[in-house]
Design a protein around this motif. Structure first.
Motif, PDB file in Angstrom:
ATOM      1  N   GLN A 170       0.816  -1.221   0.000  1.00 44.65           N
ATOM      2  CA  GLN A 170       0.000   0.000   0.000  1.00 44.65           C
ATOM      3  C   GLN A 170       0.850   1.272   0.000  1.00 44.65           C
ATOM      4  O   GLN A 170       0.635   2.166  -0.841  1.00 44.65           O
ATOM      5  CB  GLN A 170      -0.947   0.007   1.201  1.00 44.65           C
ATOM      6  CG  GLN A 170      -1.884   1.210   1.258  1.00 44.65           C
ATOM      7  CD  GLN A 170      -3.133   1.050   0.419  1.00 44.65           C
ATOM      8  OE1 GLN A 170      -3.768   0.001   0.468  1.00 44.65           O
ATOM      9  NE2 GLN A 170      -3.495   2.079  -0.344  1.00 44.65           N
ATOM     10  N   GLU A 204      -8.765  -5.679  -3.859  1.00 43.10           N
ATOM     11  CA  GLU A 204      -9.716  -5.334  -2.798  1.00 43.10           C
ATOM     12  C   GLU A 204      -8.992  -4.941  -1.517  1.00 43.10           C
ATOM     13  O   GLU A 204      -9.385  -3.999  -0.822  1.00 43.10           O
ATOM     14  CB  GLU A 204     -10.662  -6.517  -2.542  1.00 43.10           C
ATOM     15  CG  GLU A 204     -11.742  -6.219  -1.525  1.00 43.10           C
ATOM     16  CD  GLU A 204     -12.745  -7.346  -1.384  1.00 43.10           C
ATOM     17  OE1 GLU A 204     -13.613  -7.246  -0.488  1.00 43.10           O
ATOM     18  OE2 GLU A 204     -12.658  -8.329  -2.151  1.00 43.10           O
ATOM     19  N   ASN A 207      -7.794  -1.448  -1.471  1.00 41.88           N
ATOM     20  CA  ASN A 207      -8.889  -0.490  -1.672  1.00 41.88           C
ATOM     21  C   ASN A 207      -8.974   0.000  -3.125  1.00 41.88           C
ATOM     22  O   ASN A 207      -9.204   1.175  -3.382  1.00 41.88           O
ATOM     23  CB  ASN A 207      -8.741   0.696  -0.722  1.00 41.88           C
ATOM     24  CG  ASN A 207      -8.742   0.276   0.725  1.00 41.88           C
ATOM     25  OD1 ASN A 207      -9.617  -0.492   1.158  1.00 41.88           O
ATOM     26  ND2 ASN A 207      -7.755   0.723   1.491  1.00 41.88           N
ATOM     27  N   HIS A 209      -6.805   0.497  -5.375  1.00 37.90           N
ATOM     28  CA  HIS A 209      -5.833   1.577  -5.606  1.00 37.90           C
ATOM     29  C   HIS A 209      -5.683   1.829  -7.112  1.00 37.90           C
ATOM     30  O   HIS A 209      -5.507   0.886  -7.892  1.00 37.90           O
ATOM     31  CB  HIS A 209      -4.480   1.189  -5.013  1.00 37.90           C
ATOM     32  CG  HIS A 209      -3.586   2.350  -4.752  1.00 37.90           C
ATOM     33  ND1 HIS A 209      -3.020   3.106  -5.762  1.00 37.90           N
ATOM     34  CD2 HIS A 209      -3.155   2.909  -3.583  1.00 37.90           C
ATOM     35  CE1 HIS A 209      -2.277   4.052  -5.242  1.00 37.90           C
ATOM     36  NE2 HIS A 209      -2.338   3.971  -3.928  1.00 37.90           N
TER      37      HIS A 209
END
Length: 353
Positions: A170, A204, A207, A209
């Protein structure tokens, strides 16, 4: 419509100790003579491309671009396949992957992971300085030892593996977003992201991205018996990079998808030079044109039979033949009508209806 660019070539399989394969200029001169227009450059060979300098010096990046321009070449993408692999390594694979890291980090799992993450982040900065919009990498793997599990499938274990993978990636994806570059994961057996289902699961977790995208390589899908054309229909909005690599699957009575621990030449599924395998590239290039893919078609040469330089020369010609010069207008534009009165009359409607 947008037009696909190419041919490009991934340098990893060609870098060597002898000229012309031991310097960026030598590789550029060689690739240009074969008809390539772009290089996909790995970041794990400082003598070829110094990632640290590229991330900190616009001057160095300009020098690299200037050198390639002399030979009529661009950069398609930078690649951190090996560094991306080290972002997540299951303990079972520690020894096998340790050689991907500098010697002083071998045997130090946490330090190696931190180094790998920083390298991939550096590639975001370097890509931006080079004017690139896509980057090629691997996801790494925590769950791969459980891909065909015995004891049976453990949902909690897989949930935890993908949560941890997302936790590591992330912040990397955020750095790429800051620099306007897409992260293109090559979906590949051995990686946790190896098919559409695993990519969706990861997507998922991060999020959805916007920088989480796909390097489309049909060879790895074909050898998993995935419909790679339907894959393009499903995931075209996330496909931002493309490897042209052929493969064949020869069904037999001795071994199958898993390969039987055999050498590539003896496996049921094996990689071939473009045009020598079973991949329907004519349909692939048509699909990508249909969906306005305007990235690079990059040869990744891996063949268990053919000589590498022959494969490179033929690969450039193969890609060039398959690139579709897209139409600037629809062939039936001449028949279009935009007069509302005429259209209503054609439908048998009067102005008051």
């Amino acid at each position: 419509m947008k037009m696909l660019k190419g041919p490009g070539i991934f340098l990893s399989q060609f870098i060597g100790a002898d000229a012309p394969f031991n310097s960026l200029e030598g590789l550029a001169k060689w690739a240009s003579a074969l008809g390539f227009q772009a290089l996909q450059i790995p970041c794990n060979h400082p003598a070829i491309f110094n990632l640290q300098r590229a991330a900190t010096s616009q001057t160095y990046c300009d020098e690299v671009l200037g050198l390639l321009k002399q030979y009529g070449l661009s950069i398609s993408e930078l690649s951190t396949h090996l560094e991306g692999q080290l972002v997540a390594v299951h303990p079972a694979h520690d020894a096998a992957f340790d050689n991907f890291a500098p010697a002083h980090l071998r045997g130090k799992r946490e330090a190696r992971t931190a180094w790998a993450i920083e390298q991939v982040k550096h590639a975001a900065v370097a890509s931006s300085k080079l004017g690139l919009t896509a980057h090629a990498t691997f996801s790494g793997s925590l769950a791969w030892p459980y891909v065909y599990p015995w004891p049976p499938h453990n949902p909690q274990l897989l949930d935890e593996a993908f949560k941890e993978l997302a936790r590591r990636w992330q912040p990397v994806l955020d750095v790429y977003d800051q620099h306007g570059v897409d992260v293109c994961y090559e979906l590949h057996p051995g990686e946790d992201l190896h098919d559409g289902a695993t990519f969706e699961r990861f997507l998922e977790q991060v999020n959805h991205h916007p920088r989480c995208n796909i390097l489309f390589d049909p060879s790895h899908l074909h050898l998993q018996h995935i419909d790679y054309l339907q894959f393009i229909d499903i995931y075209h909005s996330r496909i931002k990079a493309f490897h042209v690599k052929d493969a064949e699957y020869q069904r037999n009575g001795r071994s199958g998808v898993y390969g039987g621990y055999q050498n590539w030449i003896d496996r049921a599924g094996r990689f071939r030079s473009p045009g020598d395998g079973q991949i329907d590239f004519k349909s692939i290039f048509s699909k990508l044109a249909q969906y306005d893919f305007n990235g690079w078609a990059v040869l990744e040469w891996e063949c268990c039979l053919k000589d590498a330089e022959t494969g490179a020369r033929e690969g450039a010609e193969f890609i060039q033949r398959h690139i579709i010069p897209v139409a600037s207008r629809a062939f039936d534009d001449f028949a279009a009508q935009d007069d509302s009165g005429s259209i209503r009359a054609q439908l048998g409607l009067n102005e008051e209806s």
